[in-house]
Design a protein around this motif. Structure first.
Motif, PDB file in Angstrom:
ATOM      1  N   LYS A   2       4.006   3.659   1.127  1.00  0.00           N
ATOM      2  CA  LYS A   2       4.954   3.040  -0.357  1.00  0.00           C
ATOM      3  C   LYS A   2       4.035   2.274  -1.130  1.00  0.00           C
ATOM      4  O   LYS A   2       3.581   2.428  -2.282  1.00  0.00           O
ATOM      5  CB  LYS A   2       6.089   1.955   0.051  1.00  0.00           C
ATOM      6  N   ILE A   3       2.798   1.531  -0.536  1.00  0.00           N
ATOM      7  CA  ILE A   3       1.959   0.592  -1.246  1.00  0.00           C
ATOM      8  C   ILE A   3       0.948   1.675  -2.017  1.00  0.00           C
ATOM      9  O   ILE A   3       0.678   1.447  -3.035  1.00  0.00           O
ATOM     10  CB  ILE A   3       1.372  -0.342  -0.351  1.00  0.00           C
ATOM     11  N   LEU A   4       0.564   2.608  -0.924  1.00  0.00           N
ATOM     12  CA  LEU A   4      -0.544   3.341  -1.659  1.00  0.00           C
ATOM     13  C   LEU A   4      -0.177   4.476  -2.476  1.00  0.00           C
ATOM     14  O   LEU A   4      -0.935   5.047  -3.172  1.00  0.00           O
ATOM     15  CB  LEU A   4      -1.302   3.978  -0.485  1.00  0.00           C
ATOM     16  N   LYS A   5       1.054   4.697  -2.658  1.00  0.00           N
ATOM     17  CA  LYS A   5       1.739   5.670  -3.593  1.00  0.00           C
ATOM     18  C   LYS A   5       1.758   4.790  -5.148  1.00  0.00           C
ATOM     19  O   LYS A   5       1.690   5.698  -6.168  1.00  0.00           O
ATOM     20  CB  LYS A   5       3.312   6.006  -3.342  1.00  0.00           C
ATOM     21  N   LEU A   6       1.571   3.531  -5.230  1.00  0.00           N
ATOM     22  CA  LEU A   6       1.681   2.890  -6.208  1.00  0.00           C
ATOM     23  C   LEU A   6       0.353   2.716  -7.213  1.00  0.00           C
ATOM     24  O   LEU A   6       0.363   2.642  -8.457  1.00  0.00           O
ATOM     25  CB  LEU A   6       2.165   1.519  -6.367  1.00  0.00           C
ATOM     26  N   ALA A   7      -0.854   2.921  -6.511  1.00  0.00           N
ATOM     27  CA  ALA A   7      -2.071   3.032  -7.214  1.00  0.00           C
ATOM     28  C   ALA A   7      -3.177   3.451  -6.375  1.00  0.00           C
ATOM     29  O   ALA A   7      -3.049   3.568  -4.938  1.00  0.00           O
ATOM     30  CB  ALA A   7      -2.596   1.474  -7.541  1.00  0.00           C
ATOM     31  N   PRO A   8      -4.058   3.928  -6.735  1.00  0.00           N
ATOM     32  CA  PRO A   8      -5.187   4.518  -6.043  1.00  0.00           C
ATOM     33  C   PRO A   8      -6.081   3.183  -5.238  1.00  0.00           C
ATOM     34  O   PRO A   8      -5.597   2.158  -5.667  1.00  0.00           O
ATOM     35  CB  PRO A   8      -5.971   5.183  -6.828  1.00  0.00           C
ATOM     36  N   SER A   9      -6.364   3.669  -4.115  1.00  0.00           N
ATOM     37  CA  SER A   9      -7.353   2.541  -3.287  1.00  0.00           C
ATOM     38  C   SER A   9      -8.643   2.552  -2.967  1.00  0.00           C
ATOM     39  O   SER A   9      -9.098   3.648  -3.249  1.00  0.00           O
ATOM     40  CB  SER A   9      -6.525   2.222  -1.891  1.00  0.00           C
ATOM     41  N   VAL A  10      -9.281   1.797  -2.716  1.00  0.00           N
ATOM     42  CA  VAL A  10     -10.833   1.289  -2.661  1.00  0.00           C
ATOM     43  C   VAL A  10     -11.257   0.776  -1.441  1.00  0.00           C
ATOM     44  O   VAL A  10     -10.604  -0.489  -1.219  1.00  0.00           O
ATOM     45  CB  VAL A  10     -11.561   1.050  -3.723  1.00  0.00           C
ATOM     46  N   GLY A  11     -11.875   1.491  -0.598  1.00  0.00           N
ATOM     47  CA  GLY A  11     -12.252   0.766   0.654  1.00  0.00           C
ATOM     48  C   GLY A  11     -13.819   0.286   0.906  1.00  0.00           C
ATOM     49  O   GLY A  11     -14.473   1.455   0.681  1.00  0.00           O
ATOM     50  N   ILE A  12     -14.159  -0.755   1.016  1.00  0.00           N
ATOM     51  CA  ILE A  12     -15.596  -1.235   1.402  1.00  0.00           C
ATOM     52  C   ILE A  12     -15.819  -1.455   2.947  1.00  0.00           C
ATOM     53  O   ILE A  12     -15.137  -2.404   3.329  1.00  0.00           O
ATOM     54  CB  ILE A  12     -15.942  -2.333   0.707  1.00  0.00           C
ATOM     55  N   SER A  13     -16.678  -0.789   3.520  1.00  0.00           N
ATOM     56  CA  SER A  13     -16.674  -0.889   5.155  1.00  0.00           C
ATOM     57  C   SER A  13     -17.456  -2.238   5.405  1.00  0.00           C
ATOM     58  O   SER A  13     -18.510  -2.645   4.659  1.00  0.00           O
ATOM     59  CB  SER A  13     -17.376   0.098   5.750  1.00  0.00           C
ATOM     60  N   VAL A  14     -17.017  -3.068   6.334  1.00  0.00           N
ATOM     61  CA  VAL A  14     -17.840  -4.049   6.778  1.00  0.00           C
ATOM     62  C   VAL A  14     -17.697  -3.995   8.230  1.00  0.00           C
ATOM     63  O   VAL A  14     -17.603  -4.990   9.204  1.00  0.00           O
ATOM     64  CB  VAL A  14     -16.915  -5.528   6.489  1.00  0.00           C
ATOM     65  N   TYR A  15     -18.000  -2.589   8.833  1.00  0.00           N
ATOM     66  CA  TYR A  15     -17.819  -2.414  10.166  1.00  0.00           C
ATOM     67  C   TYR A  15     -19.045  -1.403  10.682  1.00  0.00           C
ATOM     68  O   TYR A  15     -19.417  -0.759   9.893  1.00  0.00           O
ATOM     69  CB  TYR A  15     -16.768  -1.452  10.352  1.00  0.00           C
TER      70      TYR A  15
END
Length: 364
Positions: free
Chosen positions: A159-172
């Motif tokens: 539901k959350i990700l349907k509302l706007a695009p997402s960006v992920g920055i890796s700290v792994y």
């Protein structure tokens, strides 16, 4: 958290609870001052910048928008890093305020009273408030190779990700400078001025601190540094792989205490959990302790076995940020503080107890 409960917690859940060495264990100022790390110049640049916006994140996902995002919602630590570069967000999720209403350590220099907090604890995310912000983009960090967005609840992520695009920055599973470069690249795409005097100064200070730590580690190779995290029933010892800070410390030459290979394998490579009776399993001269609010801080640990540790008795315990705010301004003190601790440390670690040594050899 009991041993039984810890065994059945998910990897993400334990880490969020603070027991797994924050980020390094389980699987954790710009504002009014233009001279900090971007300041209002960056904010003005963001406002002035127009036209389409494109950013390829660490999942390999390319987000394209008609204009630079104005309504940004981010994990608290990400928002704090962007703030250092003069980029402000509208909403945050993740540890933002403490029980007394003050800024959590992960909120950095942000004025938390001006933020819309969608969730302050693990599993909390108010979707209605999120939608009301009319978000242009959601940004978070990632602590695994699967691209899992940190603190976005699994049960409601669709539901959350349907509302706007997402960006992920890796700290792994990478060193701190790599994540720093990626976060800065994101900030620049959002309007920060990479050529500003503030950012240049912050980078220089970070590089100076890194060289200081390298020099200290080279001069004192005998000083053993243990990364720990405390919960009610368990003491966690983090391995040096996977965490961006510990991987970098090790690359700079710091003698990091490593848990047994078998224990690390059981935790997915992150940590070993010890009972308080066995907290002395690994000799250490300096202990760097998880500073997140979900963990028990050194001054509040009452266990007699802890108080008997040579490093504790010598006062050689400092804070560690397993979920560091990924800006040059906030990561520099982490290097300086560890360098100073190594420079001043007395060699206090005793050889491991015979029973622990035998057990470790059997598990290798």
């Amino acid at each position: 958290m009991s041993n039984a409960r810890a065994t059945h917690l998910t990897r993400r859940g334990v880490l969020a609870a603070g027991g797994a060495l924050g980020l390094g264990a389980v699987l954790a100022a710009c504002g009014d001052d233009d001279g900090k790390s971007g300041g209002s110049e960056s904010t003005k640049a963001a406002a002035a910048k127009s036209g389409p916006w494109t950013f390829k994140d660490d999942r390999g996902t390319t987000v394209k928008l008609d204009k630079v995002p104005a309504n940004i919602v981010a994990f608290t630590g990400v928002a704090a890093a962007l703030h250092d570069y003069g980029v402000e967000v509208k909403g945050v999720f993740g540890p933002t305020t403490t029980k007394d209403g003050k800024a959590d350590v992960q909120a950095g220099d942000m004025d938390v009273s001006k933020l819309t907090v969608l969730g302050n604890e693990w599993g909390q995310f108010n979707i209605e408030k999120y939608a009301a912000l009319a978000p242009d983009v959601l940004i978070s960090t990632m602590f695994d190779s699967a691209g899992t967005l940190w603190y976005v609840p699994e049960e409601s992520k669709a539901k959350i990700l349907k509302l706007a695009p997402s960006v992920g920055i890796s700290v792994y599973d990478r060193q701190m400078p790599v994540s720093l470069q990626r976060m800065l690249a994101l900030a620049v795409s959002l309007g920060a001025d990479e050529k500003s005097a503030g950012i240049a100064e912050a980078k220089k200070k970070f590089e100076t601190a890194a060289e200081r730590l390298r020099t200290a580690a080279k001069a004192r190779p005998e000083i053993k540094v243990l990364a720990g995290s405390a919960s009610q029933d368990i003491f966690y010892v983090s391995g040096s792989n996977l965490s961006i800070d510990l991987e970098y410390f090790k690359a700079l030459g710091v003698n990091i205490v490593e848990p047994s290979a078998k224990a690390l394998k059981a935790s997915g490579g992150w940590f070993e959990n010890l009972s308080w009776e066995n907290v002395d399993k690994y000799p250490a001269d300096v202990i760097i302790m998880d500073d997140r609010s979900a963990t028990i801080q050194p001054a509040d640990i009452t266990e007699a076995t802890w108080k008997k540790l040579p490093a504790v008795k010598a006062g050689q315990v400092i804070a560690r940020s397993p979920e560091p705010i990924v800006s040059y301004d906030k990561c520099t003190p982490l290097l300086d503080n560890l360098a100073e601790a190594i420079e001043k440390a007395k060699k206090v670690a005793c050889p491991p107890r015979r029973d622990h040594l035998t057990m470790t050899q059997e598990h290798l």
